[in-house]
Design a protein around this motif. Structure first.
Motif, mmCIF file in Angstrom:
data_model
loop_
_atom_site.group_PDB
_atom_site.id
_atom_site.type_symbol
_atom_site.label_atom_id
_atom_site.label_comp_id
_atom_site.label_asym_id
_atom_site.label_seq_id
_atom_site.Cartn_x
_atom_site.Cartn_y
_atom_site.Cartn_z
ATOM 1 N N HIS A 180 86.176 -57.504 -69.932
ATOM 2 C CA HIS A 180 86.320 -58.494 -68.854
ATOM 3 C C HIS A 180 87.505 -58.080 -67.979
ATOM 4 O O HIS A 180 88.618 -58.588 -68.143
ATOM 5 C CB HIS A 180 86.534 -59.893 -69.426
ATOM 6 C CG HIS A 180 85.481 -60.315 -70.406
ATOM 7 N ND1 HIS A 180 84.196 -60.649 -70.018
ATOM 8 C CD2 HIS A 180 85.520 -60.430 -71.758
ATOM 9 C CE1 HIS A 180 83.488 -60.966 -71.089
ATOM 10 N NE2 HIS A 180 84.263 -60.835 -72.152
ATOM 11 N N PRO A 181 87.296 -57.166 -67.036
ATOM 12 C CA PRO A 181 88.413 -56.644 -66.241
ATOM 13 C C PRO A 181 89.111 -57.726 -65.419
ATOM 14 O O PRO A 181 88.471 -58.645 -64.897
ATOM 15 C CB PRO A 181 87.731 -55.626 -65.324
ATOM 16 C CG PRO A 181 86.444 -55.280 -65.991
ATOM 17 C CD PRO A 181 86.014 -56.520 -66.683
ATOM 18 N N ARG A 182 90.422 -57.594 -65.335
ATOM 19 C CA ARG A 182 91.238 -58.429 -64.454
ATOM 20 C C ARG A 182 92.388 -57.569 -63.961
ATOM 21 O O ARG A 182 92.720 -56.549 -64.570
ATOM 22 C CB ARG A 182 91.749 -59.670 -65.171
ATOM 23 C CG ARG A 182 92.455 -59.392 -66.470
ATOM 24 C CD ARG A 182 92.849 -60.654 -67.211
ATOM 25 N NE ARG A 182 93.881 -61.389 -66.496
ATOM 26 C CZ ARG A 182 94.505 -62.454 -67.010
ATOM 27 N NH1 ARG A 182 94.156 -62.910 -68.210
ATOM 28 N NH2 ARG A 182 95.450 -63.058 -66.338
ATOM 29 N N ASN A 183 93.014 -57.972 -62.875
ATOM 30 C CA ASN A 183 94.046 -57.127 -62.269
ATOM 31 C C ASN A 183 95.202 -56.837 -63.215
ATOM 32 O O ASN A 183 95.688 -55.703 -63.283
ATOM 33 C CB ASN A 183 94.583 -57.791 -61.000
ATOM 34 C CG ASN A 183 93.661 -57.578 -59.811
ATOM 35 O OD1 ASN A 183 92.619 -56.949 -59.923
ATOM 36 N ND2 ASN A 183 94.032 -58.141 -58.672
ATOM 37 N N SER A 184 95.666 -57.857 -63.946
ATOM 38 C CA SER A 184 96.836 -57.639 -64.789
ATOM 39 C C SER A 184 96.771 -58.529 -66.017
ATOM 40 O O SER A 184 96.164 -59.606 -66.006
ATOM 41 C CB SER A 184 98.127 -57.924 -64.011
ATOM 42 O OG SER A 184 98.179 -59.280 -63.596
ATOM 43 N N ALA A 185 97.404 -58.061 -67.074
ATOM 44 C CA ALA A 185 97.514 -58.821 -68.312
ATOM 45 C C ALA A 185 98.829 -58.446 -68.969
ATOM 46 O O ALA A 185 99.428 -57.407 -68.667
ATOM 47 C CB ALA A 185 96.338 -58.527 -69.233
ATOM 48 N N SER A 186 99.278 -59.305 -69.860
ATOM 49 C CA SER A 186 100.567 -59.108 -70.525
ATOM 50 C C SER A 186 100.408 -59.376 -72.016
ATOM 51 O O SER A 186 99.638 -60.245 -72.417
ATOM 52 C CB SER A 186 101.607 -60.063 -69.916
ATOM 53 O OG SER A 186 102.858 -59.933 -70.544
ATOM 54 N N VAL A 187 101.130 -58.609 -72.830
ATOM 55 C CA VAL A 187 101.154 -58.830 -74.273
ATOM 56 C C VAL A 187 102.617 -58.869 -74.705
ATOM 57 O O VAL A 187 103.340 -57.898 -74.529
ATOM 58 C CB VAL A 187 100.417 -57.716 -75.049
ATOM 59 C CG1 VAL A 187 100.538 -57.962 -76.554
ATOM 60 C CG2 VAL A 187 98.964 -57.637 -74.648
ATOM 61 N N GLY A 188 103.029 -59.989 -75.266
ATOM 62 C CA GLY A 188 104.416 -60.134 -75.705
ATOM 63 C C GLY A 188 104.841 -61.579 -75.599
ATOM 64 O O GLY A 188 104.817 -62.151 -74.506
#
Length: 312
Positions: A221-229
């Motif tokens: 499910h592509p999206r412009n940006s994601a964050s992990v933390g």
């Protein structure tokens, strides 16, 4: 699940290795690339299903062209390209040899630009595809003692954002960026180091497998940006909204959280070439350990307060 063709640059260790294993587990067909041939072969054996292994240095545009040609020759297309290749150097900017700084920018910024250019050429030709660039929380904030890495990641963030603008004419081409916080990978112990102490990820530290799971979800499910933390947003807010406090705290926190007490002589690490990786390292405090320590602190403080309160 449909079987995709996934190219991974930086697949020999860390997030790249964990992502390769995650894609392999769902039956995707893999093309594994990194500088170290021996490490790549080990990852391929762990993945199973006969991945294509192509030792590649992303600073070499010709090598990337050859990687793409071999991938298309075997599989006919590229559905997803994950780029997690990176190197790191510790030390104050003034203490870093200029050639180390320059090589880091060449690898972490210009190398990633080479990957994006190569992937986009194939995606344009076939009309679709997803590029996932594994960036960092350090593309959003600044931290002392790793100036070259921060510089490269800020530049890469700008490049990826621009590419997202320039591919709006192609709705089936997706450019994604993933910003992990602290992750337990060999990049810290493999790094060039002129800070005097071995580097480590500041707590709380996530596993490479957790980040790899987010990589696979971005491919789905592509999206412009994601964050992990778990602390990423808090750190970003502090950097943006409270710069005087952030600036006062970031250096001592980096000294104690980002640098261990394990001494090290000056070294260029793996900046100029592949070297054996050391898994683990000093001071990996996971989310669970940090949470447990905080809980214990709160409980201990509560017990101390209760002891001080008068009893009827």
């Amino acid at each position: 699940m449909s079987s995709r063709v996934v190219v991974l640059t930086g697949a020999s260790s860390g997030i790249g290795r964990a992502s390769a294993l995650a894609f392999a587990a769902r039956g995707d067909r893999l093309v594994l690339a990194a500088r170290g041939a021996d490490d790549l072969k080990k990852v391929a054996e762990a993945c199973g299903n006969d991945p294509l292994v192509v030792p590649t240095d992303i600073t070499d545009r010709g090598a990337l062209d050859a990687l793409l040609s071999k991938a298309v020759e075997r599989y006919g297309r590229v559905d997803v390209w994950v780029d997690s290749a990176a190197v790191m150097a510790y030390g104050k900017f003034e203490d870093l040899p200029p050639e180390v700084f320059d090589r880091m920018i060449t690898t972490d910024l210009l190398g990633s630009a080479n990957v994006a250019r190569t992937a986009l050429r194939q995606f344009r030709a076939q009309g679709r595809g997803t590029l996932i660039s594994v960036s960092s929380l350090l593309a959003h904030v600044t931290v002392p003692y790793i100036s070259a890495y921060v510089t490269a990641k800020w530049g890469l963030r700008g490049l990826i954002r621009t590419l997202q603008h320039e591919t709006r004419d192609a709705p089936d081409i997706h450019i994604c960026t993933l910003a992990p916080g602290s992750v337990d990978t060999p990049i810290y112990t493999s790094a060039a180091n002129y800070a005097g102490f071995v580097g480590r990820p500041p707590p709380p530290v996530d596993s490479a497998e957790l980040v790899a799971g987010r990589v696979v979800r971005l491919a789905d499910h592509p999206r412009n940006s994601a964050s992990v933390g778990v602390t990423n947003r808090i750190i970003e807010l502090g950097f943006t909204l409270m710069p005087p406090i952030y600036d006062a705290l970031v250096t001592p926190l980096m000294r104690h959280g980002g640098l261990s007490r394990q001494a090290i002589e000056g070294t260029d690490g793996n900046v100029f070439g592949s070297k054996p990786r050391e898994e683990g390292g000093p001071g990996r405090w996971t989310r669970a350990q940090v949470g447990g320590a905080l809980a214990a602190t709160v409980l201990g403080a509560g017990a101390a307060v209760r002891r001080l309160l008068p009893r009827n």
